[in-house]
Scaffold this motif. Structure first.
Motif, PDB file in Angstrom:
ATOM      1  N   PHE A 197       0.825  -1.211   0.000  1.00 34.94           N
ATOM      2  CA  PHE A 197       0.000   0.000   0.000  1.00 34.94           C
ATOM      3  C   PHE A 197       0.860   1.263   0.000  1.00 34.94           C
ATOM      4  O   PHE A 197       0.385   2.333  -0.396  1.00 34.94           O
ATOM      5  CB  PHE A 197      -0.923   0.021   1.223  1.00 34.94           C
ATOM      6  N   CYS A 198       2.104   1.131   0.432  1.00 36.67           N
ATOM      7  CA  CYS A 198       2.999   2.287   0.455  1.00 36.67           C
ATOM      8  C   CYS A 198       3.251   2.834  -0.947  1.00 36.67           C
ATOM      9  O   CYS A 198       3.594   4.009  -1.119  1.00 36.67           O
ATOM     10  CB  CYS A 198       4.323   1.923   1.115  1.00 36.67           C
ATOM     11  N   PHE A 199       3.080   1.979  -1.963  1.00 40.30           N
ATOM     12  CA  PHE A 199       3.271   2.434  -3.344  1.00 40.30           C
ATOM     13  C   PHE A 199       2.216   3.463  -3.746  1.00 40.30           C
ATOM     14  O   PHE A 199       2.367   4.151  -4.766  1.00 40.30           O
ATOM     15  CB  PHE A 199       3.232   1.250  -4.305  1.00 40.30           C
ATOM     16  N   ALA A 200       1.147   3.587  -2.953  1.00 41.95           N
ATOM     17  CA  ALA A 200       0.120   4.590  -3.234  1.00 41.95           C
ATOM     18  C   ALA A 200       0.664   6.001  -3.058  1.00 41.95           C
ATOM     19  O   ALA A 200       0.063   6.970  -3.541  1.00 41.95           O
ATOM     20  CB  ALA A 200      -1.085   4.370  -2.322  1.00 41.95           C
ATOM     21  N   MET A 201       1.795   6.119  -2.371  1.00 37.59           N
ATOM     22  CA  MET A 201       2.409   7.433  -2.207  1.00 37.59           C
ATOM     23  C   MET A 201       2.888   8.001  -3.535  1.00 37.59           C
ATOM     24  O   MET A 201       2.913   9.220  -3.727  1.00 37.59           O
ATOM     25  CB  MET A 201       3.581   7.343  -1.228  1.00 37.59           C
ATOM     26  N   ILE A 202       3.277   7.113  -4.457  1.00 38.46           N
ATOM     27  CA  ILE A 202       3.849   7.585  -5.721  1.00 38.46           C
ATOM     28  C   ILE A 202       2.834   8.381  -6.550  1.00 38.46           C
ATOM     29  O   ILE A 202       3.130   9.510  -6.963  1.00 38.46           O
ATOM     30  CB  ILE A 202       4.413   6.397  -6.522  1.00 38.46           C
ATOM     31  N   PRO A 203       1.614   7.847  -6.829  1.00 34.49           N
ATOM     32  CA  PRO A 203       0.634   8.648  -7.558  1.00 34.49           C
ATOM     33  C   PRO A 203       0.255   9.930  -6.821  1.00 34.49           C
ATOM     34  O   PRO A 203      -0.001  10.962  -7.461  1.00 34.49           O
ATOM     35  CB  PRO A 203      -0.574   7.710  -7.674  1.00 34.49           C
ATOM     36  N   ALA A 204       0.239   9.878  -5.480  1.00 32.66           N
ATOM     37  CA  ALA A 204      -0.090  11.073  -4.708  1.00 32.66           C
ATOM     38  C   ALA A 204       0.970  12.152  -4.903  1.00 32.66           C
ATOM     39  O   ALA A 204       0.647  13.335  -5.090  1.00 32.66           O
ATOM     40  CB  ALA A 204      -0.232  10.719  -3.227  1.00 32.66           C
ATOM     41  N   ILE A 205       2.228  11.749  -4.870  1.00 32.84           N
ATOM     42  CA  ILE A 205       3.327  12.703  -5.079  1.00 32.84           C
ATOM     43  C   ILE A 205       3.288  13.262  -6.499  1.00 32.84           C
ATOM     44  O   ILE A 205       3.466  14.469  -6.717  1.00 32.84           O
ATOM     45  CB  ILE A 205       4.681  12.023  -4.807  1.00 32.84           C
ATOM     46  N   LEU A 206       3.040  12.392  -7.474  1.00 37.21           N
ATOM     47  CA  LEU A 206       2.956  12.848  -8.870  1.00 37.21           C
ATOM     48  C   LEU A 206       1.796  13.822  -9.063  1.00 37.21           C
ATOM     49  O   LEU A 206       1.897  14.789  -9.822  1.00 37.21           O
ATOM     50  CB  LEU A 206       2.804  11.643  -9.802  1.00 37.21           C
ATOM     51  N   THR A 207       0.699  13.576  -8.355  1.00 37.56           N
ATOM     52  CA  THR A 207      -0.445  14.489  -8.419  1.00 37.56           C
ATOM     53  C   THR A 207      -0.079  15.853  -7.857  1.00 37.56           C
ATOM     54  O   THR A 207      -0.445  16.891  -8.421  1.00 37.56           O
ATOM     55  CB  THR A 207      -1.636  13.915  -7.636  1.00 37.56           C
ATOM     56  N   ALA A 208       0.642  15.860  -6.744  1.00 39.11           N
ATOM     57  CA  ALA A 208       1.085  17.121  -6.145  1.00 39.11           C
ATOM     58  C   ALA A 208       1.998  17.885  -7.099  1.00 39.11           C
ATOM     59  O   ALA A 208       1.884  19.107  -7.247  1.00 39.11           O
ATOM     60  CB  ALA A 208       1.795  16.853  -4.825  1.00 39.11           C
ATOM     61  N   ILE A 209       2.896  17.168  -7.755  1.00 41.35           N
ATOM     62  CA  ILE A 209       3.797  17.798  -8.726  1.00 41.35           C
ATOM     63  C   ILE A 209       2.997  18.377  -9.892  1.00 41.35           C
ATOM     64  O   ILE A 209       3.247  19.498 -10.350  1.00 41.35           O
ATOM     65  CB  ILE A 209       4.831  16.780  -9.236  1.00 41.35           C
ATOM     66  N   GLY A 210       2.013  17.589 -10.374  1.00 40.24           N
ATOM     67  CA  GLY A 210       1.165  18.067 -11.469  1.00 40.24           C
ATOM     68  C   GLY A 210       0.362  19.297 -11.079  1.00 40.24           C
ATOM     69  O   GLY A 210       0.254  20.256 -11.868  1.00 40.24           O
ATOM     70  N   LEU A 211      -0.193  19.301  -9.878  1.00 41.78           N
ATOM     71  CA  LEU A 211      -0.949  20.461  -9.397  1.00 41.78           C
ATOM     72  C   LEU A 211      -0.046  21.685  -9.276  1.00 41.78           C
ATOM     73  O   LEU A 211      -0.470  22.810  -9.588  1.00 41.78           O
ATOM     74  CB  LEU A 211      -1.589  20.146  -8.044  1.00 41.78           C
ATOM     75  N   ARG A 212       1.180  21.468  -8.827  1.00 45.88           N
ATOM     76  CA  ARG A 212       2.106  22.601  -8.690  1.00 45.88           C
ATOM     77  C   ARG A 212       2.356  23.273 -10.039  1.00 45.88           C
ATOM     78  O   ARG A 212       2.286  24.498 -10.153  1.00 45.88           O
ATOM     79  CB  ARG A 212       3.446  22.117  -8.105  1.00 45.88           C
ATOM     80  N   PHE A 213       2.653  22.458 -11.055  1.00 43.33           N
ATOM     81  CA  PHE A 213       2.906  23.031 -12.373  1.00 43.33           C
ATOM     82  C   PHE A 213       1.644  23.673 -12.941  1.00 43.33           C
ATOM     83  O   PHE A 213       1.709  24.723 -13.590  1.00 43.33           O
ATOM     84  CB  PHE A 213       3.432  21.945 -13.324  1.00 43.33           C
ATOM     85  N   PHE A 214       0.485  23.062 -12.685  1.00 46.54           N
ATOM     86  CA  PHE A 214      -0.775  23.620 -13.160  1.00 46.54           C
ATOM     87  C   PHE A 214      -1.018  24.996 -12.553  1.00 46.54           C
ATOM     88  O   PHE A 214      -1.358  25.956 -13.264  1.00 46.54           O
ATOM     89  CB  PHE A 214      -1.917  22.669 -12.801  1.00 46.54           C
ATOM     90  N   LEU A 215      -0.846  25.109 -11.241  1.00 49.70           N
ATOM     91  CA  LEU A 215      -1.064  26.388 -10.559  1.00 49.70           C
ATOM     92  C   LEU A 215      -0.039  27.432 -11.001  1.00 49.70           C
ATOM     93  O   LEU A 215      -0.381  28.611 -11.168  1.00 49.70           O
ATOM     94  CB  LEU A 215      -0.986  26.190  -9.045  1.00 49.70           C
ATOM     95  N   LYS A 216       1.194  26.990 -11.179  1.00 52.77           N
ATOM     96  CA  LYS A 216       2.249  27.914 -11.604  1.00 52.77           C
ATOM     97  C   LYS A 216       1.950  28.485 -12.984  1.00 52.77           C
ATOM     98  O   LYS A 216       2.140  29.690 -13.229  1.00 52.77           O
ATOM     99  CB  LYS A 216       3.592  27.171 -11.627  1.00 52.77           C
ATOM    100  N   ILE A 217       1.467  27.643 -13.868  1.00 51.79           N
ATOM    101  CA  ILE A 217       1.180  28.086 -15.232  1.00 51.79           C
ATOM    102  C   ILE A 217      -0.075  28.963 -15.283  1.00 51.79           C
ATOM    103  O   ILE A 217      -0.100  29.996 -15.953  1.00 51.79           O
ATOM    104  CB  ILE A 217       1.010  26.872 -16.170  1.00 51.79           C
ATOM    105  N   LYS A 218      -1.123  28.551 -14.562  1.00 51.89           N
ATOM    106  CA  LYS A 218      -2.413  29.233 -14.665  1.00 51.89           C
ATOM    107  C   LYS A 218      -2.468  30.550 -13.897  1.00 51.89           C
ATOM    108  O   LYS A 218      -3.012  31.544 -14.400  1.00 51.89           O
ATOM    109  CB  LYS A 218      -3.524  28.308 -14.168  1.00 51.89           C
ATOM    110  N   ILE A 219      -1.938  30.591 -12.671  1.00 51.28           N
ATOM    111  CA  ILE A 219      -2.054  31.814 -11.864  1.00 51.28           C
ATOM    112  C   ILE A 219      -0.731  32.271 -11.259  1.00 51.28           C
ATOM    113  O   ILE A 219      -0.683  33.294 -10.576  1.00 51.28           O
ATOM    114  CB  ILE A 219      -3.108  31.659 -10.739  1.00 51.28           C
ATOM    115  N   GLY A 220       0.339  31.511 -11.486  1.00 52.28           N
ATOM    116  CA  GLY A 220       1.649  31.927 -11.018  1.00 52.28           C
ATOM    117  C   GLY A 220       1.949  31.619  -9.564  1.00 52.28           C
ATOM    118  O   GLY A 220       2.956  32.074  -9.028  1.00 52.28           O
ATOM    119  N   GLY A 221       1.091  30.848  -8.904  1.00 53.16           N
ATOM    120  CA  GLY A 221       1.312  30.540  -7.490  1.00 53.16           C
ATOM    121  C   GLY A 221       0.094  29.874  -6.878  1.00 53.16           C
ATOM    122  O   GLY A 221      -0.621  29.138  -7.559  1.00 53.16           O
TER     123      GLY A 221
END
Length: 253
Positions: A197-221
């Protein structure tokens, strides 16, 4: 300790302000304690679910658990999720997105987003064996808050401090502090039924990375609404990943 109390006051509805006075400056330093508050909210959610499941059907227990968390947190993150969907669903520019998210009224995108979120949340919780759900809920709560906190720590706040709903901006946290907090938030993982179940951390981390880039591109922060929405989105990805691992494990064995 004052900052931890400030974090509990900010992210829950517990009336600690009745017994202790915490200066405003401590509330700017709460982001590093956000994952630790997950132990409280996760324990309440998972505890209510497990206890209720002993006397009522699991489906009812899941609803009671969700209600308990909403009462404890004051629907703080759910409010952010609704504004997040409204802003990015209806906004076509940074200025428009920020203006929509600041509006206290909920729109079509926010309503649809909340409905789908609660359906997914309920469906995921009710899919697990009640005997294994308690540590999973705590792990999901703590880890999603950790991912969101680290993400927010790497982004600038896009509004002026006086425009913030809570009238403050989080202070930046040094990396080694997050390492220590991260190690603490891993404690629930030692109580999971299956180490895979610890492998579930990987998609969660990737989601956080994706959200970061999305927010950075769309509103800058980020904004406060983005913080709350990120926690819930990452949390649901974690639950979904655990469920996929569990179903695959059941199929294979």
């Amino acid at each position: 300790m004052r900052s931890l109390l400030a974090a509990i006051m900010m992210f829950t509805r517990l009336p600690l302000w009745r017994i202790v006075n915490v200066d405003k400056r401590y509330f700017t330093d709460v982001i590093k304690y956000w994952p630790l508050v997950g132990f409280l909210t996760g324990t309440v959610t998972g505890g209510v679910l497990w206890l209720a499941a002993q006397i009522v059907p699991l489906e009812v227990a899941c609803i009671l658990a969700i209600i308990a968390r909403i009462l404890l947190t004051g629907a703080l993150h759910e409010d952010g999720l609704a504004d997040f969907f409204d802003g990015f669903g209806g906004g076509t520019s940074k200025e428009k997105i920020l203006a929509i998210m600041k509006d206290s009224h909920i729109g079509c995108y926010g309503t649809i987003g909340l409905v789908l979120y609660f359906i997914l949340y309920y469906s995921l919780l009710s899919s697990f064996d009640p005997a294994m759900i308690f540590p999973i809920v705590i792990a999901a709560d703590c880890f999603s808050k950790l991912c969101a906190a680290v993400m927010v720590n790497t982004l600038p706040y896009v509004r002026k401090e006086e425009e913030s709903k809570i009238k403050l901006v989080y202070s930046k946290v040094r990396t080694f502090i997050f390492v220590i907090v991260g190690l603490i938030t891993l404690i629930p993982f030692f109580f999971l039924k299956d180490a895979s179940f610890c492998f579930a951390m990987i998609p969660a981390i990737l989601t956080a990375i994706g959200l970061r880039f999305f927010l950075k591109i769309k509103i800058g922060g980020y904004t406060g609404d983005c913080c709350g929405a990120s926690v819930l989105i990452i949390e649901q990805v974690f639950y979904l990943s655990v469920l996929v691992i569990w179903c695959r494990h059941q199929f294979l064995f």
